[in-house]
Write an enzyme that holds these catalytic residues in place. Structure first.
Site, PDB file in Angstrom:
ATOM      1  N   CYS A  18      48.714  39.128  37.268  1.00 24.42           N
ATOM      2  CA  CYS A  18      49.750  38.176  36.915  1.00 24.42           C
ATOM      3  C   CYS A  18      49.230  36.746  36.949  1.00 24.42           C
ATOM      4  CB  CYS A  18      50.896  38.237  37.922  1.00 24.42           C
ATOM      5  SG  CYS A  18      51.646  39.841  38.078  1.00 24.42           S
ATOM      6  N   ASP A 366      28.360  42.183  27.272  1.00 20.75           N
ATOM      7  CA  ASP A 366      29.779  42.393  27.579  1.00 20.75           C
ATOM      8  C   ASP A 366      30.001  42.098  29.056  1.00 20.75           C
ATOM      9  OD1 ASP A 366      32.412  42.960  27.104  1.00 20.75           O
ATOM     10  OD2 ASP A 366      32.093  45.048  26.510  1.00 20.75           O
ATOM     11  N   CYS A 403      39.964  48.644  43.071  1.00 18.74           N
ATOM     12  CA  CYS A 403      40.477  47.376  43.580  1.00 18.74           C
ATOM     13  C   CYS A 403      41.910  47.596  44.069  1.00 18.74           C
ATOM     14  CB  CYS A 403      40.464  46.324  42.478  1.00 18.74           C
ATOM     15  SG  CYS A 403      41.225  44.767  43.011  1.00 18.74           S
ATOM     16  N   CYS A 454      35.092  38.120  47.413  1.00 25.36           N
ATOM     17  CA  CYS A 454      35.322  39.553  47.388  1.00 25.36           C
ATOM     18  C   CYS A 454      34.493  40.105  46.239  1.00 25.36           C
ATOM     19  CB  CYS A 454      36.795  39.882  47.142  1.00 25.36           C
ATOM     20  SG  CYS A 454      37.066  41.660  46.930  1.00 25.36           S
ATOM     21  N   CYS A 457      34.674  45.729  44.420  1.00 26.69           N
ATOM     22  CA  CYS A 457      34.611  46.752  43.364  1.00 26.69           C
ATOM     23  C   CYS A 457      33.161  47.101  43.011  1.00 26.69           C
ATOM     24  CB  CYS A 457      35.414  46.337  42.132  1.00 26.69           C
ATOM     25  SG  CYS A 457      35.156  44.657  41.616  1.00 26.69           S
TER      26      CYS A 457
HETATM   27  S1  SF4 Z   1      36.187  41.392  43.310  1.00 22.59           S
HETATM   28 FE1  SF4 Z   1      36.851  43.367  42.553  1.00 22.59          FE
HETATM   29  S2  SF4 Z   1      37.807  44.386  44.337  1.00 22.59           S
HETATM   30 FE2  SF4 Z   1      37.691  42.189  44.815  1.00 22.59          FE
HETATM   31  S3  SF4 Z   1      39.657  41.371  44.163  1.00 22.59           S
HETATM   32 FE3  SF4 Z   1      38.232  41.089  42.467  1.00 22.59          FE
HETATM   33  S4  SF4 Z   1      38.508  42.875  41.134  1.00 22.59           S
HETATM   34 FE4  SF4 Z   1      39.427  43.342  43.147  1.00 22.59          FE
END
Ligand code: SF4
Length: 483
Positions: A18, A366, A403, A454, A457
């Site tokens: 969002c 990509d 995620c 973070c 993922c």
């Molecule tokens: S880095 Fe990856 S796991 Fe962390 S918030 Fe972003 S998309 Fe989600």
């Protein structure tokens, strides 16, 4: 930036949850300013849009399914009069889609209405739902945003102070959130203690008001000057008394979503002091050093693959060319795919230029490979257009982990790299070679003022603990993380 392989299909990218926007500017057309801000942030969600205004006595809301310019017209905007407003565009992750999940979410605290708009996802709200039930609070929908709003209501009712309610919510609920909230008399903005999702503060010229937005491009759209980012765990209040800030929750490990730089954010946005466009170009340069290949042209998959492709070309000395053209007018919200459309596949959205591609060895840049279906179709399309070789280079590492913080990949079984070896992924996609930027290379490309990302993922290193029950549902058998 919607990246469904064709309209109506589940997109083959990590998709953003969002966008939020808020403005406090008495005397201004705050609904229109919010509409402009949401249009600038449309890439973060295309399922629904909504605006709530506050006028000192009450709040008024309009929201519906669709793009911002489908939901708001002159007539609607002319009825949304007030001194301040919040807005939201939605891509559903937690709680599903549909009109009832559209935001802002309105709830009542006794006889006072509040409206809340949320970017992000709260991790595992089941215990909090039980807590609310115990408090006698009824939930009407399935969204985590409603859980947040009702939790705020419980403590506000007890203490008479909404900031106390927000503080309680920040202590009891965990995950990713950048939230804007209005009462009839004030606008609030607050961000999770890890700062996972972005939220910036700006000021309108001549002191005419304050603006908050998920990305700085939303500030730019209304002529606001960037002031600073909302700090992790901060609660900001804007009212007739001016701007007030307090620490609502102790800041945790700083963990800005690194994928914002790769794909989610607009290239003209500035995240933590770094311009996204420049970060993407640096990603391309680093990838060229890490994974060189002999070729005739470098191509970028529009839109987010283009800046790194320019970086890759500059670093490698290969020529960049616009060999893939994007149709900018295809949305994915309302056009349902027919079988015939499915066969047309990716070419509804992306079309190659055979006169450039034919007989050439291509490096194609990509942003990511999540499920693999779009990349496979892309390679097929380029080969049909006559490409002699297709070497795919990806400016994110392999997406191995789901995620839980506001992106629509909540199970590991849908991630191609978690289910196949590198060589198997390359064979499945059908490219001549495949390489991903290293995680260290991705970090090196980002020149943020505040370190601390973070990257769960890619790494499985989750900044907010994932309960074991959720891990069991979301991870492949035998996979787990210690946090
Ligand atoms: S880095 Fe990856 S796991 Fe962390 S918030 Fe972003 S998309 Fe989600």
């Amino acid at each position: 930036m919607a990246t469904a392989a064709f309209p109506g299909e589940r997109p083959d990218r990590l998709e953003e949850a969002c966008a939020v926007f808020g403005v406090y500017a008495p005397g201004e057309d705050v609904a229109r300013l919010t509409c402009f801000g949401l249009q600038a942030l449309q890439h973060r969600g295309q399922e629904s849009a909504g605006i709530t205004v506050g006028d000192g006595d009450t709040i008024l809301i309009h929201k519906d399914l669709g793009l911002v310019d489908q939901v708001f017209d002159e007539d609607v905007l002319s009825h949304l009069k007030g001194d301040f407003a919040i807005g939201h565009t939605r891509y559903s992750t937690a709680g599903g889609g549909g009109w009832t999940a559209a935001q802002p979410h309105v709830s009542a605290i006794d006889d006072e209405l509040i409206a809340l708009a949320h970017n992000g996802t709260l991790v595992d709200t089941l215990p909090q739902r039980a807590w609310l039930a115990n408090e006698g609070v009824q939930l009407y929908g399935h969204t985590d945003s409603e859980v947040a709003a009702r939790t705020i209501g419980v403590d506000t009712r007890r203490t008479g102070h909404i900031r106390s309610g927000i503080r309680l919510m920040m202590q009891q609920l965990h995950g990713a959130y950048a939230i804007v909230l209005v009462t009839p008399v004030a606008l609030y903005a607050f961000r999770d203690p890890n700062g996972i999702r972005p939220l910036s503060l700006g000021q309108l010229p001549d002191g005419r008001g304050w603006v908050v937005a998920s990305e700085t491009c939303g500030l730019d759209a209304v002529g606001a000057e960037f002031v600073r980012d909302i700090e992790p765990g901060e609660i900001l209040k804007v009212s007739a008394a001016g701007l007030e800030s307090e620490q609502g929750a102790k800041p945790g490990r700083r963990a800005s979503c690194i994928f914002e730089y790769v794909y989610f954010a607009r290239p003209d946005s500035v995240l933590d002091g770094d311009v996204v466009y420049h970060a993407r170009r640096r990603m391309g340069r680093i990838l060229a050093r890490e994974a060189p290949v002999d070729a005739d042209y470098v191509l970028g998959v529009p839109d987010s693959g283009v800046p790194p492709a320019l970086g890759y070309a500059a670093e490698s000395g290969l020529e960049y060319c616009d060999g893939i053209v994007k149709n900018r007018y295809v949305g994915r919200t309302f056009i349902q795919p027919t079988q015939e459309m499915r066969q047309m596949g990716i070419r509804i959205k992306l079309n190659p230029l055979p006169s450039i591609i034919r007989g050439k060895r291509l490096v194609v840049i990509d942003d990511s490979i999540v499920r693999g279906n779009t990349s496979k179709k892309l390679v097929e399309m380029l080969r049909q257009a006559g490409a002699a070789e297709v070497h795919l280079r990806i400016v994110s590492p392999e997406v191995m982990w789901p995620c839980f913080y506001g992106i629509d990949t909540d199970t590991q079984d849908q991630l191609i790299s978690a289910n196949m070896s590198h060589d198997e992924v390359c064979a499945h996609i059908g490219c001549d070679s495949l390489a991903f930027i290293s995680l260290a290379g991705l970090h090196e490309a980002i020149h943020a003022e505040h370190g601390g990302f973070c990257d769960a993922c890619f790494s499985g290193d989750y900044p907010v603990a994932i309960p074991e029950s959720l891990q069991r549902k979301s991870f492949l058998p035998g996979q787990c993380v210690s946090k």
